[in-house]
Design a protein around this motif. Structure first.
Motif, PDB file in Angstrom:
ATOM      1  N   TYR A  77       0.833  -1.079   0.004  1.00 25.54           N
ATOM      2  CA  TYR A  77       0.110   0.013  -0.024  1.00 25.54           C
ATOM      3  C   TYR A  77       1.022   1.201  -0.169  1.00 25.54           C
ATOM      4  N   ILE A  78       1.898   1.367   0.763  1.00 23.60           N
ATOM      5  CA  ILE A  78       2.775   2.413   0.811  1.00 23.60           C
ATOM      6  C   ILE A  78       3.553   2.592  -0.495  1.00 23.60           C
ATOM      7  N   VAL A  79       3.967   1.393  -1.196  1.00 23.57           N
ATOM      8  CA  VAL A  79       4.638   1.449  -2.460  1.00 23.57           C
ATOM      9  C   VAL A  79       3.792   1.948  -3.253  1.00 23.57           C
ATOM     10  N   ALA A  80       2.400   1.539  -3.395  1.00 20.79           N
ATOM     11  CA  ALA A  80       1.439   2.108  -4.198  1.00 20.79           C
ATOM     12  C   ALA A  80       1.326   3.518  -4.149  1.00 20.79           C
ATOM     13  N   ALA A  81       1.161   4.049  -3.041  1.00 22.39           N
ATOM     14  CA  ALA A  81       0.983   5.610  -2.819  1.00 22.39           C
ATOM     15  C   ALA A  81       2.225   6.430  -3.179  1.00 22.39           C
ATOM     16  N   CYS A  82       3.400   5.798  -2.875  1.00 26.24           N
ATOM     17  CA  CYS A  82       4.778   6.441  -3.488  1.00 26.24           C
ATOM     18  C   CYS A  82       4.579   6.536  -5.183  1.00 26.24           C
ATOM     19  N   VAL A  83       4.012   5.649  -5.733  1.00 28.90           N
ATOM     20  CA  VAL A  83       3.954   5.451  -7.126  1.00 28.90           C
ATOM     21  C   VAL A  83       3.044   6.405  -7.598  1.00 28.90           C
ATOM     22  N   VAL A  84       1.988   6.556  -6.780  1.00 28.95           N
ATOM     23  CA  VAL A  84       0.954   7.639  -7.445  1.00 28.95           C
ATOM     24  C   VAL A  84       1.366   8.867  -7.202  1.00 28.95           C
ATOM     25  N   THR A  85       2.301   9.067  -6.132  1.00 31.15           N
ATOM     26  CA  THR A  85       2.941  10.470  -5.806  1.00 31.15           C
ATOM     27  C   THR A  85       3.781  10.777  -6.980  1.00 31.15           C
ATOM     28  N   PHE A  86       4.612   9.975  -7.323  1.00 27.38           N
ATOM     29  CA  PHE A  86       5.638   9.982  -8.368  1.00 27.38           C
ATOM     30  C   PHE A  86       4.799  10.433  -9.761  1.00 27.38           C
ATOM     31  N   ALA A  87       3.710   9.719 -10.027  1.00 34.43           N
ATOM     32  CA  ALA A  87       3.037   9.984 -10.939  1.00 34.43           C
ATOM     33  C   ALA A  87       2.688  11.403 -11.177  1.00 34.43           C
ATOM     34  N   GLY A  88       1.835  11.691 -10.118  1.00 35.89           N
ATOM     35  CA  GLY A  88       1.333  13.127 -10.049  1.00 35.89           C
ATOM     36  C   GLY A  88       2.672  14.311 -10.264  1.00 35.89           C
ATOM     37  N   LEU A  89       3.696  13.937  -9.703  1.00 32.10           N
ATOM     38  CA  LEU A  89       4.846  14.809 -10.045  1.00 32.10           C
ATOM     39  C   LEU A  89       5.293  14.994 -11.571  1.00 32.10           C
ATOM     40  N   LEU A  90       5.184  13.752 -12.304  1.00 31.50           N
ATOM     41  CA  LEU A  90       5.601  13.803 -13.537  1.00 31.50           C
ATOM     42  C   LEU A  90       4.361  14.433 -14.544  1.00 31.50           C
ATOM     43  N   ALA A  91       3.048  14.378 -13.942  1.00 29.71           N
ATOM     44  CA  ALA A  91       2.056  14.942 -14.483  1.00 29.71           C
ATOM     45  C   ALA A  91       1.869  16.456 -14.382  1.00 29.71           C
ATOM     46  N   ALA A  92       2.481  16.881 -13.494  1.00 30.04           N
ATOM     47  CA  ALA A  92       2.585  18.455 -12.869  1.00 30.04           C
ATOM     48  C   ALA A  92       3.284  19.141 -14.041  1.00 30.04           C
ATOM     49  N   GLY A  93       4.130  18.491 -14.830  1.00 32.89           N
ATOM     50  CA  GLY A  93       4.771  19.034 -16.127  1.00 32.89           C
ATOM     51  C   GLY A  93       5.797  20.036 -15.785  1.00 32.89           C
ATOM     52  N   ARG A  94       6.324  19.984 -14.544  1.00 37.57           N
ATOM     53  CA  ARG A  94       7.388  21.020 -14.296  1.00 37.57           C
ATOM     54  C   ARG A  94       8.817  20.781 -14.959  1.00 37.57           C
ATOM     55  N   ASP A  95       9.335  21.937 -15.460  1.00 35.46           N
ATOM     56  CA  ASP A  95      10.424  21.480 -16.198  1.00 35.46           C
ATOM     57  C   ASP A  95      11.778  21.679 -15.372  1.00 35.46           C
ATOM     58  N   MET A  96      12.406  20.425 -14.894  1.00 33.85           N
ATOM     59  CA  MET A  96      13.378  20.528 -13.899  1.00 33.85           C
ATOM     60  C   MET A  96      14.563  21.166 -14.365  1.00 33.85           C
ATOM     61  N   GLY A  97      14.793  21.463 -15.655  1.00 36.65           N
ATOM     62  CA  GLY A  97      16.328  21.813 -16.206  1.00 36.65           C
ATOM     63  C   GLY A  97      16.113  23.256 -15.887  1.00 36.65           C
ATOM     64  N   SER A  98      14.950  24.126 -15.780  1.00 33.13           N
ATOM     65  CA  SER A  98      14.981  25.670 -15.537  1.00 33.13           C
ATOM     66  C   SER A  98      15.066  25.993 -14.226  1.00 33.13           C
ATOM     67  N   VAL A  99      14.958  24.924 -13.193  1.00 38.56           N
ATOM     68  CA  VAL A  99      15.161  25.341 -11.874  1.00 38.56           C
ATOM     69  C   VAL A  99      16.618  25.499 -11.518  1.00 38.56           C
ATOM     70  N   GLN A 100      17.126  26.619 -10.937  1.00 33.72           N
ATOM     71  CA  GLN A 100      18.410  26.683 -10.547  1.00 33.72           C
ATOM     72  C   GLN A 100      18.418  26.658  -9.005  1.00 33.72           C
TER      73      GLN A 100
END
Length: 100
Positions: A77-100
């Motif tokens: 259950y905890i691993v599944a929650a982590c996977v959902v969280t990671f998928a949400g971060l990817l779906a947010a579409g934040r460009d990590m290359g522009s963060v300084q």
């Protein structure tokens, strides 16, 4: 006295991890919204996310433990929650290359 002193680091470490994660959440949520609605957007996103995920979590964990009869399913259950969280971060579409 000695046993109490040895137990203190184990109680302090989870708090440090929690504080570090809350600091990252605040920065991430603030950058998701335009300046005009930043405070409201971050607050609503944080509160609704907490209600949806943290509210039913004790009931879900209790039901899973009762159904499976062990704690291995809780780890899943905890691993599944982590996977959902990671998928949400990817779906947010934040460009990590522009963060300084």
């Amino acid at each position: 006295m000695t046993a109490q002193r040895l137990g203190t680091p184990t109680r302090v470490q989870p708090a440090k991890v929690a504080f570090a994660s809350y600091a990252a959440i605040a920065g991430f949520l603030a950058e998701l919204f335009p300046a005009r609605s930043r405070h409201t957007g971050a607050s609503v996103a944080y509160q609704v996310g907490g209600m949806v995920t943290s509210g039913p979590a004790p009931f879900v964990v209790g039901a899973l433990f009762a159904a499976a009869g062990g704690s291995r399913v809780l780890a899943c259950y905890i691993v599944a929650a982590c996977v959902v969280t990671f998928a949400g971060l990817l779906a947010a579409g934040r460009d990590m290359g522009s963060v300084q």
